[in-house]
Scaffold this motif. Structure first.
Motif, PDB file in Angstrom:
ATOM      1  N   ARG B 125       0.845  -1.210   0.000  1.00 32.60           N
ATOM      2  CA  ARG B 125       0.000   0.000   0.000  1.00 32.60           C
ATOM      3  C   ARG B 125       0.880   1.262   0.000  1.00 32.60           C
ATOM      4  O   ARG B 125       1.897   1.322   0.668  1.00 32.60           O
ATOM      5  CB  ARG B 125      -0.934  -0.023   1.207  1.00 32.60           C
ATOM      6  N   SER B 126       0.435   2.252  -0.783  1.00 34.37           N
ATOM      7  CA  SER B 126       1.138   3.535  -0.773  1.00 34.37           C
ATOM      8  C   SER B 126       0.525   4.414   0.299  1.00 34.37           C
ATOM      9  O   SER B 126      -0.491   4.077   0.891  1.00 34.37           O
ATOM     10  CB  SER B 126       0.993   4.205  -2.135  1.00 34.37           C
ATOM     11  N   SER B 127       1.154   5.549   0.539  1.00 30.86           N
ATOM     12  CA  SER B 127       0.594   6.483   1.525  1.00 30.86           C
ATOM     13  C   SER B 127      -0.741   7.034   1.031  1.00 30.86           C
ATOM     14  O   SER B 127      -1.614   7.384   1.835  1.00 30.86           O
ATOM     15  CB  SER B 127       1.572   7.610   1.804  1.00 30.86           C
ATOM     16  N   ASP B 128      -0.906   7.087  -0.296  1.00 29.99           N
ATOM     17  CA  ASP B 128      -2.192   7.533  -0.859  1.00 29.99           C
ATOM     18  C   ASP B 128      -3.330   6.621  -0.439  1.00 29.99           C
ATOM     19  O   ASP B 128      -4.404   7.083  -0.031  1.00 29.99           O
ATOM     20  CB  ASP B 128      -2.115   7.568  -2.390  1.00 29.99           C
ATOM     21  N   HIS B 129      -3.089   5.330  -0.568  1.00 27.53           N
ATOM     22  CA  HIS B 129      -4.143   4.390  -0.202  1.00 27.53           C
ATOM     23  C   HIS B 129      -4.492   4.525   1.271  1.00 27.53           C
ATOM     24  O   HIS B 129      -5.662   4.541   1.656  1.00 27.53           O
ATOM     25  CB  HIS B 129      -3.689   2.951  -0.495  1.00 27.53           C
ATOM     26  N   LEU B 130      -3.458   4.643   2.075  1.00 24.86           N
ATOM     27  CA  LEU B 130      -3.680   4.775   3.515  1.00 24.86           C
ATOM     28  C   LEU B 130      -4.460   6.057   3.814  1.00 24.86           C
ATOM     29  O   LEU B 130      -5.405   6.051   4.616  1.00 24.86           O
ATOM     30  CB  LEU B 130      -2.332   4.793   4.231  1.00 24.86           C
ATOM     31  N   ALA B 131      -4.082   7.122   3.140  1.00 22.10           N
ATOM     32  CA  ALA B 131      -4.766   8.402   3.359  1.00 22.10           C
ATOM     33  C   ALA B 131      -6.238   8.291   2.965  1.00 22.10           C
ATOM     34  O   ALA B 131      -7.121   8.825   3.651  1.00 22.10           O
ATOM     35  CB  ALA B 131      -4.073   9.502   2.559  1.00 22.10           C
ATOM     36  N   ARG B 134      -8.047   6.466   5.726  1.00 26.21           N
ATOM     37  CA  ARG B 134      -8.239   7.334   6.901  1.00 26.21           C
ATOM     38  C   ARG B 134      -9.319   8.381   6.635  1.00 26.21           C
ATOM     39  O   ARG B 134     -10.121   8.697   7.512  1.00 26.21           O
ATOM     40  CB  ARG B 134      -6.926   8.046   7.247  1.00 26.21           C
ATOM     41  N   GLU B 210      -1.349   0.119   7.967  1.00 26.19           N
ATOM     42  CA  GLU B 210      -0.285   1.112   8.131  1.00 26.19           C
ATOM     43  C   GLU B 210       0.959   0.456   8.720  1.00 26.19           C
ATOM     44  O   GLU B 210       2.082   0.732   8.291  1.00 26.19           O
ATOM     45  CB  GLU B 210      -0.758   2.248   9.054  1.00 26.19           C
ATOM     46  N   ARG B 212       1.829  -2.450   8.370  1.00 18.13           N
ATOM     47  CA  ARG B 212       2.198  -3.577   7.492  1.00 18.13           C
ATOM     48  C   ARG B 212       2.065  -4.900   8.244  1.00 18.13           C
ATOM     49  O   ARG B 212       2.864  -5.812   8.085  1.00 18.13           O
ATOM     50  CB  ARG B 212       3.608  -3.388   6.931  1.00 18.13           C
TER      51      ARG B 212
END
Lengths: 246, 246
Positions: B125-131, B134, B210, B212
């Motif tokens: 997952r990229s930070s985009d997906h995580l964002a 959220r 997040e 992992r």
DNA sequence: AATTTTCATTTGTCAGACAATTAAAAGTCT
DNA sequence: AGACTTTTAATTGTCTGACAAATGAAAATT
């Protein structure tokens, strides 16, 4: 449903959409008869050929079926699992073949979903499912088997594994993933050695399912994924080398 | 491809099948232009309206696209992921709504596949997906949110989770499973209490992704499945009781 | 009463026509 | 010559009207 704006473009697509929406939203229920083509033509204020084109679009999606004769007409079709499988497989096959999806990506998706079935299949599989798996493994061991027949048996083996989970929705989803990959799988020519390895892993999977030991089946599936990728990489590398030599 | 037996029944379906097979087998490649309707009519020895009905069937499956004008015609269409999503969702929705698939069966299939995505999503997952995840959780916490908007956000959350796996084939498969369930999900009215519980589980899933930590996310998905089933059972029981009282 | 015949309805197909769109070709003007 | 405009041809989209084929219901006949 009769709504059609002043937009006189793509009439048959608009009409198909209107009827499709009516079906999806439940305004038209299963086995209900649609108005005759002539009546629809009048309702939508278009000609009969235009209505027919719209109906053929819906028929292609198995949303309606038609019947000739006095009491005939177009009827809302109950979408059955076999029909849905068929569409799923066609779509998946084309998606994979037309979009340069890497073998690894397709493989990963397929095995990820199969591993998701493993715990359910281990818990619920009947003796029939197990027998099917064993029968396919036996067939895969026959020396004279053609590559095509080996691939078909491979599909049948995995199909039995998935069906063992006893969840028709999962079976439907996996049908596309597994069968859609067959053209890609057929690219791989199976040597005697690779067949033996695959049969071993299939046996291990069946053993795990028989013992109701999900982690064991999952681990074997993971190894099978790795091995399948390894084979594919080899075939693609050889093909590339040959292309460079020409 | 020109093959048409003496069977003069369902001509447009036969022609559609012939062209579809030619596409699937690679005889017609992407962006290739088909003969004009008039030429096809001559080749198959049928009238133009019949050819058109066949072409509309193929258009309904996104196998071809048509263009008017001098250099227009019917072209083999590259099946894109969004088009495939759309068909997948329509088919899944109808399959679930028309076949009395139990909520539990659909739910089980969906969460089984999502759990299959969790390890991949945790790893990639990229930070985009995580964002995105959220952001959807944050939205779900807003007090004034309608049930429909809550459901839509729920779909978006799970979509981000699945997309985080970075496997478009998986995303395509899951789109049908998740979005096809929306009509069933919309039956459930979410109380403030149930929303809080769901948001907690979503947060736990996001935390796992997040960090992992795949097992953590999988465990949370399993709890979410149980809880969703619990809510559905309650709603269905109440509905049944009410129906009996009337 | 049973069987056969007729008939009306509906989909499937055909033929020919015209409208709308579009790009290329031809023509025209600077 | 080059840029712009007009014409033209090809193609899909739609319409009209017609007939064939299938099919169940009604009418007629035995």
């Amino acid at each position: 449903m009769k709504i059609d704006p002043n937009n006189r473009a793509d009439l048959s697509a608009q009409i198909a959409k209107a009827i499709r929406d009516a079906i999806v939203e439940g305004q038209l229920i299963v086995d209900e008869r649609l108005p005759s083509e002539a009546e629809l033509a009048e309702q939508f204020d278009v000609s009969r050929p235009t209505v027919r084109e719209a109906l053929k679009r819906l028929a292609a999606q198995s949303l309606i079926r038609t019947q000739r004769g006095a009491t005939g007409g177009a009827f809302v079709n109950r979408l059955t699992y076999p029909e849905a499988y068929g569409q799923q497989i066609t779509t998946a096959t084309l998606l994979l073949s037309m979009n340069a999806v890497s073998f690894q990506t397709a493989c990963e998706a397929r095995f990820a979903m199969e591993r998701a079935c493993a715990p359910l299949s281990a818990a619920r599989r009947s003796s029939d499912h197990l027998a099917s798996m064993r029968a396919e493994v036996f067939r895969q061991n026959q020396p004279g088997l053609s590559d095509e027949a080996f691939c078909a048996s491979d599909v049948a083996f995995h199909r039995a594994l998935v069906d063992g989970a006893g969840n028709p929705v999962l079976s439907y989803q996996l049908a596309g993933a597994v069968e859609g990959m067959q053209p890609l799988m057929n690219m791989i020519t199976f040597t005697a050695r690779s067949r033996a390895q695959i049969v071993d892993l299939h046996t291990e999977i069946a053993d795990g399912i028989e013992a109701r030991d999900a982690p064991r089946a999952e681990a074997a599936l993971t190894r099978l994924e790795s091995y399948t990728n390894e084979l594919a990489t080899g075939v693609l590398a050889k093909r590339k080398a040959k292309a460079a030599a020409d």
